[in-house]
Every structure is written in C-alpha cells, then in structure tokens.
Design an enzyme around this catalytic site. Structure first.
Site, PDB file in Angstrom:
ATOM      1  N   ASP A 110     -16.438   4.460  -4.558  1.00 28.72           N
ATOM      2  CA  ASP A 110     -15.019   4.572  -4.190  1.00 28.72           C
ATOM      3  C   ASP A 110     -14.874   5.093  -2.762  1.00 28.72           C
ATOM      4  O   ASP A 110     -13.970   5.869  -2.474  1.00 28.72           O
ATOM      5  CB  ASP A 110     -14.271   5.476  -5.186  1.00 28.72           C
ATOM      6  CG  ASP A 110     -12.763   5.474  -4.944  1.00 28.72           C
ATOM      7  OD1 ASP A 110     -12.261   4.544  -4.277  1.00 28.72           O
ATOM      8  OD2 ASP A 110     -12.098   6.419  -5.415  1.00 28.72           O
ATOM      9  N   GLU A 148      -6.798   6.019 -10.784  1.00 30.19           N
ATOM     10  CA  GLU A 148      -7.396   7.023  -9.906  1.00 30.19           C
ATOM     11  C   GLU A 148      -6.411   7.490  -8.857  1.00 30.19           C
ATOM     12  O   GLU A 148      -6.366   8.656  -8.493  1.00 30.19           O
ATOM     13  CB  GLU A 148      -8.648   6.439  -9.232  1.00 30.19           C
ATOM     14  CG  GLU A 148      -9.514   7.468  -8.506  1.00 30.19           C
ATOM     15  CD  GLU A 148      -9.054   7.794  -7.102  1.00 30.19           C
ATOM     16  OE1 GLU A 148      -9.443   8.840  -6.584  1.00 30.19           O
ATOM     17  OE2 GLU A 148      -8.285   7.010  -6.499  1.00 30.19           O
ATOM     18  N   GLU A 149      -5.595   6.538  -8.342  1.00 31.57           N
ATOM     19  CA  GLU A 149      -4.841   6.818  -7.119  1.00 31.57           C
ATOM     20  C   GLU A 149      -3.829   7.952  -7.214  1.00 31.57           C
ATOM     21  O   GLU A 149      -3.549   8.625  -6.241  1.00 31.57           O
ATOM     22  CB  GLU A 149      -4.147   5.547  -6.611  1.00 31.57           C
ATOM     23  CG  GLU A 149      -5.113   4.518  -6.032  1.00 31.57           C
ATOM     24  CD  GLU A 149      -5.882   5.023  -4.823  1.00 31.57           C
ATOM     25  OE1 GLU A 149      -5.585   6.124  -4.343  1.00 31.57           O
ATOM     26  OE2 GLU A 149      -6.797   4.334  -4.372  1.00 31.57           O
ATOM     27  N   HIS A 189      -5.007   2.832   1.996  1.00 29.41           N
ATOM     28  CA  HIS A 189      -3.631   3.014   1.493  1.00 29.41           C
ATOM     29  C   HIS A 189      -2.570   2.389   2.406  1.00 29.41           C
ATOM     30  O   HIS A 189      -1.437   2.858   2.455  1.00 29.41           O
ATOM     31  CB  HIS A 189      -3.296   4.511   1.320  1.00 29.41           C
ATOM     32  CG  HIS A 189      -4.141   5.203   0.286  1.00 29.41           C
ATOM     33  ND1 HIS A 189      -3.974   6.519  -0.059  1.00 29.41           N
ATOM     34  CD2 HIS A 189      -5.159   4.747  -0.490  1.00 29.41           C
ATOM     35  CE1 HIS A 189      -4.854   6.855  -0.999  1.00 29.41           C
ATOM     36  NE2 HIS A 189      -5.580   5.793  -1.259  1.00 29.41           N
ATOM     37  N   HIS A 204     -12.519   2.161  -9.478  1.00 30.35           N
ATOM     38  CA  HIS A 204     -11.211   2.087 -10.145  1.00 30.35           C
ATOM     39  C   HIS A 204     -10.486   0.792  -9.791  1.00 30.35           C
ATOM     40  O   HIS A 204     -10.510   0.339  -8.651  1.00 30.35           O
ATOM     41  CB  HIS A 204     -10.352   3.319  -9.870  1.00 30.35           C
ATOM     42  CG  HIS A 204      -9.987   3.562  -8.437  1.00 30.35           C
ATOM     43  ND1 HIS A 204      -8.866   3.026  -7.858  1.00 30.35           N
ATOM     44  CD2 HIS A 204     -10.581   4.291  -7.462  1.00 30.35           C
ATOM     45  CE1 HIS A 204      -8.782   3.423  -6.604  1.00 30.35           C
ATOM     46  NE2 HIS A 204      -9.817   4.190  -6.324  1.00 30.35           N
TER      47      HIS A 204
HETATM   48 ZN   LIG Z   1     -10.061   5.007  -4.479  1.00 33.21          ZN
END
Ligand SMILES: [Zn+2]
Length: 469
Positions: A356, A327-328, A426, A281
C-alpha cells in the site's frame, strides 16, 4: 575463500570458538535458503518480468470501474469483477467475506474567490467532512502557516474561514493538519476551514483524504485546495488585501453500507491450514481512478498468486491473496472483519504482507516480527538481489493487516521508491499511466518470491517477542 580466512576458519573449528548458536543457525538458514530456493526464485522473477500482465490488469480494473469509494456501486462492481477474474484464473477458494463500511458522499462542491477578484478555485472536500448550508458559506479568509500562528491570531479567526497554508515536510508530519485542522479552526471560532493539499508537488490539484472531528469543537466543513491557490491567498493577505470566498459543499454521511473483502488462494500441498496472506485495499478515494492507492497493491499480490498458479508452483502452505475493503477512512472495517472471521486460524497465519505504498520500483520489505523470523526473511530477501529488491528492514506492515499483526501475526510491507507517490496520492492524477509496467512486474516478482518461499519453508516463521524497529 582467501588463505587467511581459511586459516581463521580452521582455527575457529579447532578451538571450538563460542559462536552464538543463534548466529550460527541464521548463517545456516541463509545458506540453506539460497541453495534450496534460488532456482525457483529466478523462475518466478523471469516469468514476472516476461510480460506486463499486472499493469494491463490494473489498467483494465481502473478503466472499467474508475475510482472505488466505500459505499459506492463502482466499488461493488469492481469487487464482482475481481472475484469473477480470480475464478477464471483458476485460483482456489475464491470468495467475498462481508464487512459493513462507513458511507460518506461528497456531492457537489465549489469554492469561489469573491474578493479581491472573482474566480473559481479547484477544491476537494475532505473525507468525513460535513457540508455547508445550501447557499454555501461566504466569509473572509484568515491564512495561517501553522497551529502556532493560528493560536497567535485566534482573536481574528472568529466568523472566518481559516486556511492552513502549511508547507509539506513529510506526509506523516504534514497530514496532522488534514486530520485535526477542522478541530483547531473550530476551537478558534472559525465557520469553515481550508487546507493546503498535503503533497510535495504542485499541479494545481487538490488532494483529499480523511479528516476528523472530536467532542471539543463544533463540526465545521473542511476542504483541500491546491498548493498554488493556498500560496496566492496567503500573498493577498500579506499585501493587506481582504480575501473573501464562498464555500459550497453537499458532503454528508449516510448509514453504513454492505461491502466485502475479496480473496482467493493456492492451497498448500502439505499444511493447507497454515497461511501466508498478502494483498492491499480495494477501496480508493472518489477521485482519479485509485490506481496507485491502492488498486496496484491488490493487483501485484493477485498477480503474484496467479504467477504461482501459472508456473504450477504449490508451496507446502497456503498462499492467499486478499483485497481488503475500507482502508481510506482509517476505519479498517475489512481488516477487522478478516481478523474476526479468521480468529480461529490466526495462530496458523505464518506471515501477512501488504502492498500500500505505490507499486513503483521495489526495494524490499519492512518486517515486524521476532528476531529469528527477521533473520529468515532477510535470507529470503537475498533471493531478490538481482532485481534490487533485497533490502529487508525492521518495522513494516500495513493498515489492513494491522488488526491481525496485533494478534501476533508477523507482518510485512512492500517497500518501493516513494519519490512520486505523494505527487498523485488522493488526487485526480492517481491514474495507471503514472505507473511503469516493468516496475509493477518487479513488484509482482518480489511479492511472489517472498510469499512462495515463506509458505514453503520446512518450518513456519518463528513467532516470539517483537523488537521495535
Ligand atoms: Zn492506501
């Protein structure tokens, strides 16, 4: 072959031992795949390991555009650039396919400890959270270790900011608090909630990610703080000190915004309508530069296709790289749009592969599909033994390919050494320097070999009942 095994083989042949035909066919597949494809696999591996082009390309993508949250101009500029580069790579059918995506913006945010001493603490609002009123929320903090402790102290939570100082067990386990913490705290009457970041490693760095509300509780602002600060506030409370903070967040959700899945391919020489699709992604959180999550996943799939192009390898079937969008937040609008845009061709999607999990040293793939397909992809995996990426396990896929896997497309996720992934995940520390060019090149080789061979096999991967891992 040893003397005794030769004798056994003769015996088996002589008495027509009832070898199950499925096992015999699998053994034959393994031998045939090795004989037919080991040389080309070695070429792909050698070429992938000869340079650091994947790492260089990821560095350029992330240096130029930074992080790429959905709805942002930086994501759209990055997608334009990817399409432009795909064209100049000489890839075919380069295009963007539109998808509308949710649009959450963080705005300014801060957390100030007011009592027992004044200091500013690093903070990251969680994706999807509402903001605070303009002047912020100043309230005492109630620290709890988990939801049981909150239940036991529910009477004390009213009007406070609840901090979940929940130790990291695994991402899958501990992330539950990020998903549901605002709901749990609001049910107890809290005015806001804070979360000890979901990470196994301490760098006094908050980690963001999506959170959720539901209809059972009032929406309250929810943000992550560092592991170190969660521990400090917890110690203060245990000492009997009153802990008061001021939380300010401008976070808000805007109307959905237009974005795209980006894709390119090498058309198959014999069956161009049959497709092996792979990618990751393009969107990231709005911190760091989204190198690991998931710029690297997109780039290794892209580089794998470019490698086929560079080596002049055109398999029987089409190999397509896709950078899915969104996606997140867990909405997977890109994956859903791909499913709908390609609904008529999904029966001819032979395999979908997602990367991913960080592009660290690859160990192989997790696979979801029929038993007979599993036997074949395991045989293909053996071609990767020399770089240690030959372990094909049951169960695997990815969020972006989830919607087409639900429609029966066999799915696969690249497995890598995940030791350090959640250290940076993140957070502002998700940058390209944490990744190793050699390991990324191994990921490219792994993706390229699997995609090429499955796309070139005489018969498509058999579908059929999927066995759970
Ligand atoms: Zn991801």
């Amino acid at each position: 072959m040893t003397r005794s095994s030769l004798a056994l083989a003769c015996l088996l042949g002589a008495v027509a031992w009832p070898v199950p035909s499925r096992l015999a066919a699998q053994a034959a597949d393994t031998v045939a795949i090795a004989a037919r494809y080991q040389a080309v696999a070695d070429r792909l591996i050698d070429a992938a390991l000869a340079d650091s082009s994947a790492w260089q390309r990821l560095a350029e993508l992330t240096d130029r555009f930074g992080n790429r949250p959905i709805g942002s101009a930086s994501l759209e500029r990055a997608l334009d650039w990817i399409l432009e580069q795909m064209r100049s790579d000489g890839l075919e059918h380069v295009q963007g396919e539109p998808a509308m995506v949710p649009h959450w913006v963080r705005g300014e945010e801060s957390l100030d400890l007011v009592e027992p001493r004044r200091t500013r603490l690093p903070l990251l609002g969680l994706g999807g959270s509402i903001g605070t009123p303009k002047g912020g929320i100043t309230a005492p903090v109630l620290v709890v270790g988990d939801s049981n402790e909150l239940a036991a102290h529910a009477a004390e939570a009213r009007g406070k900011i609840v901090l979940f100082d929940t130790p990291y067990v695994s991402y899958g386990v501990t992330v539950q608090y990020r998903w549901t913490g605002a709901i749990l705290a609001a049910r107890a009457g809290a005015v806001a909630a804070l979360l000890r970041s979901v990470s196994p490693f301490e760098m006094r760095q908050p980690h963001t990610g999506i959170t959720h509300y539901d209809s059972t509780a009032r929406r309250i602002p929810f943000a992550a703080i560092s592991i170190e600060d969660a521990a400090m506030l917890h110690r203060m409370q245990q000492r009997g000190q009153r802990v008061v903070v001021t939380l300010k967040m401008e976070a808000r959700t805007l109307p959905d915004a237009p974005s795209r899945n980006v894709m390119a391919e090498i058309s198959g020489s014999e069956r161009p309508d049959e497709v092996v699709v792979m990618g990751g992604h393009t969107d990231s959180w709005d911190v760091g530069t989204g190198a690991m999550d998931d710029g690297g996943g997109v780039v290794v799939a892209w580089e794998a296709v470019r490698l086929l192009k560079r080596l002049g390898l055109r398999p029987r079937r089409t190999v397509r790289v896709v950078g899915w969008v969104n996606e997140e937040t867990g909405d997977d609008r890109g994956g859903l749009a791909y499913r709908d845009d390609h609904a008529a061709d999904l029966a001819k999607h032979v395999l979908a592969i997602e990367s991913d999990g960080g592009v660290f040293r690859p160990s192989g793939f997790g696979f979801t599909g029929s038993d007979s397909a599993f036997a074949i992809v395991r045989a293909v995996g053996r071609l990767l033994a020399r770089i240690g990426a030959d372990t094909i396990s049951r169960g695997g896929g990815g969020s972006d390919i989830g919607p087409i896997m639900e429609r029966g497309v066999p799915g696969m996720g690249l497995n890598t050494d995940g030791t350090r992934y959640f250290w940076y995940h993140h957070s502002d520390a998700d940058t390209v320097d944490k990744l190793d060019p050699r390991e990324m090149a191994e990921c490219v080789a792994t993706m390229a070999v699997m995609a090429y061979v499955v796309a070139d096999l005489p018969e498509p991967l058999p579908r059929g009942p999927v066995r759970a891992p």
